[in-house]
Structure formats: C-alpha cells, structure tokens
Design an enzyme around this catalytic site. Structure first.
Site, PDB file in Angstrom:
ATOM      1  CG  MET A 124      -8.355  25.588 -52.951  1.00 43.69           C
ATOM      2  SD  MET A 124      -8.351  23.895 -52.529  1.00 43.69           S
ATOM      3  CE  MET A 124      -6.562  23.616 -52.003  1.00 43.69           C
ATOM      4  CG  HIS A 154      -4.072  39.212 -52.711  1.00 45.04           C
ATOM      5  ND1 HIS A 154      -3.588  38.706 -54.001  1.00 45.04           N
ATOM      6  CD2 HIS A 154      -4.860  38.108 -52.355  1.00 45.04           C
ATOM      7  CE1 HIS A 154      -4.008  37.624 -54.349  1.00 45.04           C
ATOM      8  NE2 HIS A 154      -4.881  37.182 -53.493  1.00 45.04           N
ATOM      9  CE  LYS A 158      -1.455  36.395 -51.177  1.00 44.52           C
ATOM     10  NZ  LYS A 158      -1.401  35.119 -50.695  1.00 44.52           N
TER      11      LYS A 158
HETATM   12  P1  NAD Z   1      -4.646  33.746 -41.643  1.00 43.82           P
HETATM   13  O1  NAD Z   1      -3.247  34.088 -41.195  1.00 43.82           O
HETATM   14  O2  NAD Z   1      -5.819  34.356 -41.360  1.00 43.82           O
HETATM   15  O3  NAD Z   1      -4.777  32.017 -41.061  1.00 43.82           O
HETATM   16  C1  NAD Z   1      -3.894  31.220 -40.825  1.00 43.82           C
HETATM   17  C2  NAD Z   1      -4.109  30.650 -39.471  1.00 43.82           C
HETATM   18  O4  NAD Z   1      -3.190  29.390 -39.205  1.00 43.82           O
HETATM   19  C3  NAD Z   1      -4.052  31.557 -38.333  1.00 43.82           C
HETATM   20  O5  NAD Z   1      -5.332  31.486 -37.488  1.00 43.82           O
HETATM   21  C4  NAD Z   1      -2.956  30.837 -37.732  1.00 43.82           C
HETATM   22  O6  NAD Z   1      -2.927  31.183 -35.945  1.00 43.82           O
HETATM   23  C5  NAD Z   1      -2.991  29.544 -38.034  1.00 43.82           C
HETATM   24  N1  NAD Z   1      -1.984  28.657 -37.686  1.00 43.82           N
HETATM   25  C6  NAD Z   1      -0.485  29.221 -37.822  1.00 43.82           C
HETATM   26  N2  NAD Z   1       0.425  28.150 -37.514  1.00 43.82           N
HETATM   27  C7  NAD Z   1      -0.309  26.908 -37.102  1.00 43.82           C
HETATM   28  C8  NAD Z   1      -0.080  26.026 -36.654  1.00 43.82           C
HETATM   29  N3  NAD Z   1       1.388  25.377 -36.332  1.00 43.82           N
HETATM   30  N4  NAD Z   1      -0.919  24.937 -36.055  1.00 43.82           N
HETATM   31  C9  NAD Z   1      -2.485  25.347 -36.311  1.00 43.82           C
HETATM   32  N5  NAD Z   1      -2.656  26.741 -36.865  1.00 43.82           N
HETATM   33  C10 NAD Z   1      -1.505  27.453 -37.241  1.00 43.82           C
HETATM   34  O7  NAD Z   1      -4.358  33.471 -43.075  1.00 43.82           O
HETATM   35  P2  NAD Z   1      -5.491  33.057 -44.170  1.00 43.82           P
HETATM   36  O8  NAD Z   1      -5.762  34.659 -45.161  1.00 43.82           O
HETATM   37  O9  NAD Z   1      -6.599  32.301 -43.811  1.00 43.82           O
HETATM   38  O10 NAD Z   1      -4.494  32.441 -45.201  1.00 43.82           O
HETATM   39  C11 NAD Z   1      -3.850  31.279 -45.061  1.00 43.82           C
HETATM   40  C12 NAD Z   1      -3.037  30.595 -46.240  1.00 43.82           C
HETATM   41  O11 NAD Z   1      -4.183  30.483 -47.297  1.00 43.82           O
HETATM   42  C13 NAD Z   1      -2.149  31.544 -46.916  1.00 43.82           C
HETATM   43  O12 NAD Z   1      -0.864  30.744 -47.323  1.00 43.82           O
HETATM   44  C14 NAD Z   1      -2.936  32.149 -48.072  1.00 43.82           C
HETATM   45  O13 NAD Z   1      -2.233  32.646 -49.184  1.00 43.82           O
HETATM   46  C15 NAD Z   1      -3.786  31.009 -48.529  1.00 43.82           C
HETATM   47  N6  NAD Z   1      -5.050  31.192 -49.362  1.00 43.82           N
HETATM   48  C16 NAD Z   1      -5.333  30.083 -50.220  1.00 43.82           C
HETATM   49  C17 NAD Z   1      -6.283  30.110 -51.090  1.00 43.82           C
HETATM   50  C18 NAD Z   1      -6.359  29.122 -51.904  1.00 43.82           C
HETATM   51  O14 NAD Z   1      -7.768  29.185 -52.767  1.00 43.82           O
HETATM   52  N7  NAD Z   1      -5.686  28.232 -52.171  1.00 43.82           N
HETATM   53  C19 NAD Z   1      -7.357  31.211 -50.707  1.00 43.82           C
HETATM   54  C20 NAD Z   1      -7.093  32.037 -49.683  1.00 43.82           C
HETATM   55  C21 NAD Z   1      -5.977  31.985 -48.846  1.00 43.82           C
END
Ligand code: NAD
Length: 266
Positions: A124, A154, A158
């Site tokens: 994003m 990363h 990840k």
């Molecule tokens: P993370 O593991 O720190 O956070 C994910 C959170 O989602 C956790 O706290 C987990 O408990 C929660 N979760 C899991 N299942 C759930 C459910 N059923 N209901 C509610 N919450 C739930 O991971 P992160 O580093 O924050 O990354 C999350 C995602 O975002 C990954 O897929 C990553 O690749 C992506 N990401 C995308 C961008 C972007 O710009 N598009 C940037 C950074 C990360």
C-alpha cells in the site's frame, strides 16, 4: 466513514489504528482479533500504544461490522476470505493488504467483488506503487535482452515467500515483456540446474531479524546493470496507504481495485 480493523494486535494492526485516527473523514468504530487471542477485551488504543480509545478488541467480527462502513484487513488469505464473507453478507467494503493468495483464492476474492467494493494490494506504499510504474517503463525500454532478477528481504516472522510485492513486481515485468509470469518465474536454483534461460525471472528471498521490507529488481545486460529498489523504513506508510484507500472507496461501485487505482496510476 466508520472503519473497523481486524488483527488489531498484529504488527500492522497498531499502525493501522494510528493511521485511521489521523485520517480526515475516518472514524475508528471497532477492532478485532482472532478468538482466544490474549488481547481480546483490552482497549485497542492501549494495545496500539496510542492512548485509551474506549474501543474494546472483540473476537466477533459480525457484531463489529454492524457499526462499520469498511473493514481494514491485514491478515492472511484464509482469514481474509472468511472476513469477506461477513462483509459481503452485510454489504460492507474492504481494504485488504493480506498477501500470499493462491490463484484459486484470488478468484474467490474476485467473486466477492461482484457484490462489494474491495481494494486488495500486496503493497500500500506510494513508493512501491511508483516502482511498479517505473518497472513497466524500464522493461519497455530495455526489452528482452536484459536478464531480470527480483530479490526481496523481510523480517524473520514473515509467513509467505516470495513477498506479494515481489510477485507483483515480477508480474509487471513479465506482462510488459509479453511473458506468462507463472511459466517464467524461477524460485529455486540448486546444484547442476543448467544455464539461466533468457525468459526466466529469478525470484530470490532473504529472511532475517526485523527488516520491514526491501525489494530490488535487477535488469542485467552485457556490461551494464540497472537496479530499481525500494526500502521500507517503517510500517507507517503501508498503514497510511490503507487509510487513503478507505477514503477513496467512499461512493465507489462494487469491484476489485488496487493501489494503482487509489493513487490514480492505472
Ligand atoms: P501479524 O501476524 O503481526 O498480524 C496479523 C494479526 O492478525 C495477528 O495479530 C493475528 O492474531 C490476527 N488474526 C489472525 N487471524 C485472525 C482472525 N480470524 N480474526 C482476527 N484477527 C486475526 O502480521 P503482519 O506483519 O501485521 O502482516 C499481516 C499481513 O499483512 C500479512 O499478509 C503481510 O504480508 C501483510 N502486509 C501487507 C502490507 C501491504 O502494504 N499490503 C504491508 C505489510 C504487511
């Protein structure tokens, strides 16, 4: 516009809460975590480190979405698909930054987008989206004679590899050069695997420590090399991009959009 955040206690969750609080026209209306998470019942603002907000982290997305117009979801493909089912049933919008979708899962997201507006983008940040555009130009100018390799770094937590951003970068170059990414992506070289083919796009992955995210696309010719790189220094710009996508969604028709649409780059 009322915004709910899923995965509120995650690495992105706290940054997303702060970005929504700072964004004009957006109100944080709810926050959820997965059932059984230790932060359920706690104040979302205290968990995010931005001060008490009076919003309790819930494990009931159905109830939370009753008060929200849009859900921000940075989780994982299977979780995102469950969340989409709830949003579609309630006629609510979604901004998702989750990565690692299989082609089949991506097809399911497209099916939901027939009914609700969805922004789905593997990255994003404004900078990475500018890179997508630069990559298209570079591939057009350099043509098929330059070997293309994508390297991404990363943090060690990840889950998916290569990153969704790296895959998108590979896809952009492949599409511009008239190649099918699924046929030319090479994720693995080991042993006597033979010379590099002209068409392949190498996809290399590094994992370690707390690296937020770095991507470099190499265009390697005879006697010269071009590198297009992006380095993320914090997660805040991903979160600001997600907030910007929420603002942009206001009044949009059902459909699947990405950050190129949000930023007017498509
Ligand atoms: P993370 O593991 O720190 O956070 C994910 C959170 O989602 C956790 O706290 C987990 O408990 C929660 N979760 C899991 N299942 C759930 C459910 N059923 N209901 C509610 N919450 C739930 O991971 P992160 O580093 O924050 O990354 C999350 C995602 O975002 C990954 O897929 C990553 O690749 C992506 N990401 C995308 C961008 C972007 O710009 N598009 C940037 C950074 C990360």
């Amino acid at each position: 516009m009322n915004v709910a955040i899923v995965g509120a206690a995650g690495r992105m969750g706290g940054r997303l809460i702060q970005a929504v609080l700072e964004a004009e026209g957006l109100e944080l209306s709810g926050a959820t975590e997965r059932p059984g998470h230790e932060k359920i019942g706690m104040d979302a603002g205290l968990v995010a480190g931005v001060g008490e907000l009076g919003i309790t982290i819930s494990d009931d997305l159905n109830a939370v979405m009753a008060d929200a117009d849009v859900l921000i979801d940075f989780t994982f493909p299977d979780v995102t698909l469950n969340n989409l089912e709830i949003c579609a049933r309630q006629g609510k919008m979604m901004v998702s930054g989750s990565t690692g979708f299989t082609p089949e899962q991506r097809g399911l997201v497209e099916a939901y987008a027939a009914n609700i507006p969805i922004v789905l983008a593997p990255n994003m940040s404004v900078g990475v989206n500018a890179c997508f555009k630069l990559l298209k130009e570079a591939a057009k100018i350099l043509g098929p004679d330059f070997d293309v390799e994508v390297v991404e770094l990363h943090h060690n937590k990840k889950k998916d590899s290569p990153s969704g951003t790296a895959v998108r970068m590979g896809e952009v170059v492949a599409e511009t050069l008239g190649r099918d990414y699924s046929q030319v992506a090479n994720y693995h070289r080991e042993g006597m695997c033979g010379e590099r083919t002209k068409e392949e796009i190498g996809m290399q992955t590094v994992r370690g420590g707390d690296i937020v995210g770095e991507h470099t696309v190499y265009f390697i010719g005879m006697g010269e090399r071009i590198e297009i790189s992006h380095r993320a220094m914090s997660r805040d710009m991903f979160a600001r991009g997600a907030a910007r996508a929420c603002q942009w969604l206001k009044g949009k028709q059902a459909g699947l959009y990405d950050m190129q649409d949000v930023l007017g780059l498509s």
